[in-house]
Design a protein around this motif. Structure first.
Motif, PDB file in Angstrom:
ATOM      1  N   LEU A 168    -103.279  12.661 -29.645  1.00 39.82           N
ATOM      2  CA  LEU A 168    -103.518  11.369 -28.862  1.00 39.82           C
ATOM      3  C   LEU A 168    -104.648  10.567 -29.433  1.00 39.82           C
ATOM      4  N   ASP A 169    -104.457   9.476 -30.174  1.00 37.14           N
ATOM      5  CA  ASP A 169    -105.489   8.541 -30.705  1.00 37.14           C
ATOM      6  C   ASP A 169    -105.177   7.059 -30.429  1.00 37.14           C
ATOM      7  N   LEU A 170    -105.956   6.524 -29.220  1.00 40.69           N
ATOM      8  CA  LEU A 170    -105.474   5.338 -29.042  1.00 40.69           C
ATOM      9  C   LEU A 170    -105.703   4.232 -30.104  1.00 40.69           C
ATOM     10  N   GLY A 171    -106.453   4.471 -31.060  1.00 41.83           N
ATOM     11  CA  GLY A 171    -106.936   3.586 -32.066  1.00 41.83           C
ATOM     12  C   GLY A 171    -105.642   3.320 -32.850  1.00 41.83           C
ATOM     13  N   ALA A 172    -104.678   4.386 -33.047  1.00 43.55           N
ATOM     14  CA  ALA A 172    -103.227   4.468 -33.678  1.00 43.55           C
ATOM     15  C   ALA A 172    -102.297   4.368 -32.914  1.00 43.55           C
ATOM     16  N   LEU A 173    -102.047   4.141 -31.651  1.00 41.16           N
ATOM     17  CA  LEU A 173    -101.176   4.201 -30.737  1.00 41.16           C
ATOM     18  C   LEU A 173    -100.540   2.709 -30.826  1.00 41.16           C
ATOM     19  N   GLY A 174     -99.248   2.817 -30.733  1.00 41.61           N
ATOM     20  CA  GLY A 174     -98.375   1.429 -30.754  1.00 41.61           C
ATOM     21  C   GLY A 174     -96.937   1.792 -30.681  1.00 41.61           C
ATOM     22  N   PRO A 175     -96.249   0.662 -30.538  1.00 46.91           N
ATOM     23  CA  PRO A 175     -94.829   0.834 -30.557  1.00 46.91           C
ATOM     24  C   PRO A 175     -94.240   1.668 -31.914  1.00 46.91           C
ATOM     25  N   GLN A 176     -93.496   2.487 -31.609  1.00 48.81           N
ATOM     26  CA  GLN A 176     -93.093   3.248 -32.764  1.00 48.81           C
ATOM     27  C   GLN A 176     -91.832   4.000 -32.492  1.00 48.81           C
ATOM     28  N   ARG A 177     -91.224   4.530 -33.331  1.00 49.95           N
ATOM     29  CA  ARG A 177     -90.039   5.446 -33.215  1.00 49.95           C
ATOM     30  C   ARG A 177     -90.525   6.594 -32.272  1.00 49.95           C
ATOM     31  N   GLY A 178     -89.943   6.678 -31.121  1.00 48.67           N
ATOM     32  CA  GLY A 178     -90.156   7.830 -30.176  1.00 48.67           C
ATOM     33  C   GLY A 178     -91.111   7.454 -29.070  1.00 48.67           C
ATOM     34  N   PHE A 179     -91.546   6.168 -29.240  1.00 43.65           N
ATOM     35  CA  PHE A 179     -92.688   5.766 -28.552  1.00 43.65           C
ATOM     36  C   PHE A 179     -92.117   5.767 -27.111  1.00 43.65           C
ATOM     37  N   THR A 180     -91.003   5.222 -26.619  1.00 44.17           N
ATOM     38  CA  THR A 180     -90.311   5.112 -25.333  1.00 44.17           C
ATOM     39  C   THR A 180     -90.324   6.422 -24.635  1.00 44.17           C
ATOM     40  N   LEU A 181     -89.953   7.464 -25.325  1.00 39.89           N
ATOM     41  CA  LEU A 181     -89.824   8.844 -24.943  1.00 39.89           C
ATOM     42  C   LEU A 181     -91.004   9.311 -24.494  1.00 39.89           C
ATOM     43  N   THR A 182     -91.984   9.134 -25.547  1.00 36.14           N
ATOM     44  CA  THR A 182     -93.383   9.730 -25.307  1.00 36.14           C
ATOM     45  C   THR A 182     -93.865   9.145 -23.892  1.00 36.14           C
ATOM     46  N   LEU A 183     -93.859   7.721 -23.822  1.00 35.87           N
ATOM     47  CA  LEU A 183     -94.355   7.254 -22.537  1.00 35.87           C
ATOM     48  C   LEU A 183     -93.711   7.892 -21.248  1.00 35.87           C
ATOM     49  N   ALA A 184     -92.500   8.104 -21.355  1.00 40.04           N
ATOM     50  CA  ALA A 184     -91.527   8.611 -20.308  1.00 40.04           C
ATOM     51  C   ALA A 184     -92.014   9.925 -20.070  1.00 40.04           C
ATOM     52  N   LEU A 185     -92.155  10.833 -21.002  1.00 37.16           N
ATOM     53  CA  LEU A 185     -92.781  12.019 -20.790  1.00 37.16           C
ATOM     54  C   LEU A 185     -94.035  12.141 -20.235  1.00 37.16           C
ATOM     55  N   ILE A 186     -95.046  11.238 -20.647  1.00 38.40           N
ATOM     56  CA  ILE A 186     -96.488  11.157 -20.193  1.00 38.40           C
ATOM     57  C   ILE A 186     -96.341  10.797 -18.530  1.00 38.40           C
ATOM     58  N   LEU A 187     -95.473  10.054 -18.041  1.00 46.74           N
ATOM     59  CA  LEU A 187     -95.125   9.509 -16.734  1.00 46.74           C
ATOM     60  C   LEU A 187     -94.583  10.733 -15.857  1.00 46.74           C
ATOM     61  N   VAL A 188     -93.980  11.541 -16.387  1.00 45.66           N
ATOM     62  CA  VAL A 188     -93.415  12.793 -15.742  1.00 45.66           C
ATOM     63  C   VAL A 188     -94.574  13.745 -15.635  1.00 45.66           C
ATOM     64  N   ILE A 189     -95.258  13.874 -16.465  1.00 47.05           N
ATOM     65  CA  ILE A 189     -96.749  14.659 -16.829  1.00 47.05           C
ATOM     66  C   ILE A 189     -97.538  14.499 -15.344  1.00 47.05           C
ATOM     67  N   VAL A 190     -97.639  12.936 -15.221  1.00 51.15           N
ATOM     68  CA  VAL A 190     -98.674  12.403 -14.394  1.00 51.15           C
ATOM     69  C   VAL A 190     -98.201  12.714 -13.022  1.00 51.15           C
ATOM     70  N   THR A 191     -96.745  12.490 -12.669  1.00 49.05           N
ATOM     71  CA  THR A 191     -96.039  12.781 -11.535  1.00 49.05           C
ATOM     72  C   THR A 191     -96.159  14.155 -11.289  1.00 49.05           C
ATOM     73  N   LEU A 192     -95.891  15.114 -12.066  1.00 53.22           N
ATOM     74  CA  LEU A 192     -96.073  16.573 -11.644  1.00 53.22           C
ATOM     75  C   LEU A 192     -97.458  16.991 -11.278  1.00 53.22           C
ATOM     76  N   ALA A 193     -98.379  16.291 -12.009  1.00 57.39           N
ATOM     77  CA  ALA A 193     -99.994  16.511 -11.714  1.00 57.39           C
ATOM     78  C   ALA A 193    -100.406  16.151 -10.461  1.00 57.39           C
ATOM     79  N   PHE A 194     -99.574  15.021  -9.934  1.00 59.60           N
ATOM     80  CA  PHE A 194     -99.943  14.263  -8.463  1.00 59.60           C
ATOM     81  C   PHE A 194     -99.439  15.129  -7.444  1.00 59.60           C
ATOM     82  N   TRP A 195     -98.198  15.865  -7.630  1.00 65.80           N
ATOM     83  CA  TRP A 195     -97.534  16.555  -6.801  1.00 65.80           C
ATOM     84  C   TRP A 195     -98.422  17.787  -6.662  1.00 65.80           C
ATOM     85  N   LEU A 196     -98.804  18.376  -7.684  1.00 64.76           N
ATOM     86  CA  LEU A 196     -99.791  19.461  -7.591  1.00 64.76           C
ATOM     87  C   LEU A 196    -100.992  19.427  -6.923  1.00 64.76           C
TER      88      LEU A 196
END
Length: 630
Positions: free
Chosen positions: A75-103
């Protein structure tokens, strides 16, 4: 010990004074923790080991897969931006945050349930966790996400978890804000607001767990209204945290005793003894953190119980949590009338602690052998030496040279007319008290402006050529950062290279930038130069970059990232490190460079470590890092 059923009633603040209410809260919290006995310790140790050994690795794997879906290795915020697979990446990160919240929610739930029902069986505990898990599916529980992931860890008031440790305001943000009076005041106000919000919402988790009702945050806000209501909570929790701090200090001292003995008798075995001493300290640190968290939870439970008894409209407590289980109620008695208690939970906790100590110690042997090496880390003065002059000025450069820094990190920015000055900020508000932007002023206008800092220093904004020329005369190598202020020309990298070549100073200095395009362009122009890629936030692995080294910010400069950089053949420098614990950790890890406003402290610590005899000092640093009361 008979199970503690919470029969003690804490009177309302109107009936008791602040000090007596505080004492009553502490007394019931201690009774709750004491009643938990070895079963509570077992829950604390087991839950943290599961999180450290299972949950965090799984979440880390999911995070790496999420990045890979977006075509990234790290993960590099300086190079992060809309690209191929970005939507899937964002969705998976939201899933990870949700799992961590539950734990996190279920970890706190298990602790609160155990405090109220110390003899609860695994089946009943699982039932209560399931009840709370179902409540977490309700839309009203979404407010807990911000509370558990941001408010609670940022203000450090209440529960702690391995999943939230490390969440903090990055030091490069707070450090910049502290460099001017107005922004320092704004930061102080922000932190006070955070603390106030956390205080008013401190009962949110206990109310959420202990009742079937909703709107836990609203009830917490209502029940902490008034000086006589919230002050006893603050005093009681502060007392627990202070005692926990004393415990951490004692634990650090005790863990060092074996290594002091081995340094004197068997130095060759010191790194092995240090590793297992560290393993034991980690286990005891987990237990100490857990007991402190449990005591805080006991205080909050006591407060909620007192409210439930005196507030008719308060949602009723879950009946199963207010009474001992049937199994506990029928515990057989000894001849003297006391309940018979099994030693099996205590033996199980001891066995688990021993196994964890062996596991932590064995995994730390090689690491401590490496950490015992004398550091050769470079000390870089951040924008010069702020103790002797304004940042990025001639006086700051001279002060850094006088202090003996290995290099000076400085910034170069292009002016309206395409020339270069030594400057970091895109505007002049912080250093000159003017609203102007650098991009809107010419070279002559900028170099005529006086800048000042919070230490009372004053100087002129220097021409980049003057700064570089003086550094060359002083024999002081520079780490030159290419800053983008908005006035840069399409060929700004080429112009910078030309100016440095004319000064005969191109090859004697090294370079870095937050702008990946500038990094790539400079390496293409001059592949022989040492060029670094600066990262405001990085995670998981080193980025794919043409640079020769990376410069992550201290908050994200993890051992994992350092190891990844080493495997990729990249040097590893860290910015901006101003606290001594951070300096000590990075020196022990052997990073290639530390960029600091206080390079003299870095050099003093480095010298001290190079002159150390034995491993006691190294172990103190390691224990201080792992054994932390948050």
């Amino acid at each position: 010990m008979p199970p503690y059923t919470g029969n003690m009633q804490i009177q309302t603040p109107s009936k008791l004074g602040v000090w007596r209410t505080t004492t009553a809260l502490l007394r019931e919290a201690w009774a709750l923790v004491r009643a938990g006995n070895s079963r509570l310790l077992g829950l604390i140790l087991a839950s943290q080991l599961i999180i450290l050994g299972v949950a965090l690795p799984v979440l880390g794997w999911l995070f790496r897969e999420a990045l890979r879906a977006g075509g990234m290795t790290g993960l590099d915020l300086g190079a992060l931006g809309p690209q191929r697979g970005f939507t899937l990446t964002l969705a998976l990160i939201l899933v990870i945050v949700t799992l961590a919240f539950w734990l996190i929610s279920l970890q706190f739930t298990a602790l609160l349930v155990m405090l109220q029902r110390p003899s609860i069986g695994l089946r009943d505990l699982a039932r209560e966790l399931g009840r709370v898990a179902r409540k977490l599916l309700r839309p009203g529980s979404l407010s807990l996400v911000l509370y558990l992931f941001l408010l609670l860890p940022l203000s450090g008031f209440g529960f702690t978890s391995a999943l939230t440790r490390g969440i903090a305001i990055p030091s490069f943000i707070s450090g910049e804000l502290l460099k001017s009076t107005s922004s320092a005041i704004a930061l102080a106000v922000f932190l006070l607001v955070l603390a106030w919000l956390n205080l008013r919402l401190a009962l949110t988790v206990p109310i959420f767990v202990m009742t079937q009702g909703r709107r836990a945050a609203r009830w917490s806000w209502r029940l902490t209204r008034g000086f006589r209501t919230w002050l006893p909570l603050v005093l009681a929790i502060t007392a627990v945290l202070v005692l926990g701090g004393f415990g951490a200090t004692a634990l650090t001292l005790i863990s060092v005793l074996p290594i002091l003995l081995s340094d004197a008798i068997a130095p060759a075995a010191s790194h092995v003894i240090a590793a297992y001493s560290l393993g034991a300290a980690q286990v005891l640190g987990i237990l100490l953190n857990g007991v402190v968290t449990a005591a805080v939870g006991g205080i909050l439970i006591a407060k909620v119980r007192s409210v439930a008894a005196s507030t008719p409209e308060f949602p009723p407590l879950v009946h199963a949590l207010a009474l001992p289980t049937a199994a506990a109620a029928s515990t057989p008695l000894r001849p003297d009338g006391a309940p018979r208690t099994s030693r099996r939970p205590a033996l199980a906790v001891i066995a688990l602690a021993i196994l964890a100590t062996i596991g932590f110690g064995t995994s730390a042997v090689d690491t401590l052998q490496r950490l015992s090496n004398a550091p050769a880390t470079l000390a870089l003065a951040h924008r010069g030496f702020s103790d002797g002059g304004v940042e990025n000025t001639i006086s700051g450069l001279e002060a850094a040279h006088a202090a003996g820094a290995d290099l000076v990190e400085m910034d170069v920015m292009q002016t309206k007319d395409g020339r270069f000055v030594a400057m970091h900020d895109a505007t002049l508000g912080r250093l000159a008290g003017r609203p102007d932007a650098v991009k809107d002023l010419t070279f002559d206008e900028l170099t005529a402006i006086t800048v000042h800092d919070a230490h009372g220093h004053e100087d002129r904004i220097p021409a980049f050529a003057d700064y570089v020329t003086l550094a060359k005369q002083l024999g002081m190598p520079l780490l030159i950062e290419i800053k983008l202020g908005g006035a840069e020309t399409p060929d700004h990298v080429e112009r910078l290279v030309d100016e440095l070549e004319q000064l005969d100073a191109l090859e004697s200095n090294i370079y870095h930038s937050l702008d990946p395009v500038s990094v790539d362009r400079l390496k293409r122009l001059r592949p022989d130069l040492a060029v670094g890629y600066t990262m405001a936030f990085a995670a998981v692995a080193a980025p794919e970059t043409p640079a020769d080294f990376i410069v992550p910010e201290e908050w994200s400069a993890t051992e994992q990232l350092q190891h990844s950089a080493d495997q990729a053949g990249l040097a590893f420098m860290v910015w901006t490190v101003n606290d001594e614990p951070g300096m000590r950790e990075l020196l022990r890890r052997g990073v290639d460079g530390i960029i600091s406003d206080h390079p003299d402290r870095v050099m003093d610590l480095r010298t001290g470590m190079q002159q150390e005899a034995g491993l006691a000092g190294m172990l103190v640093d390691a224990v201080s890092r792992f054994v932390t009361i948050v």
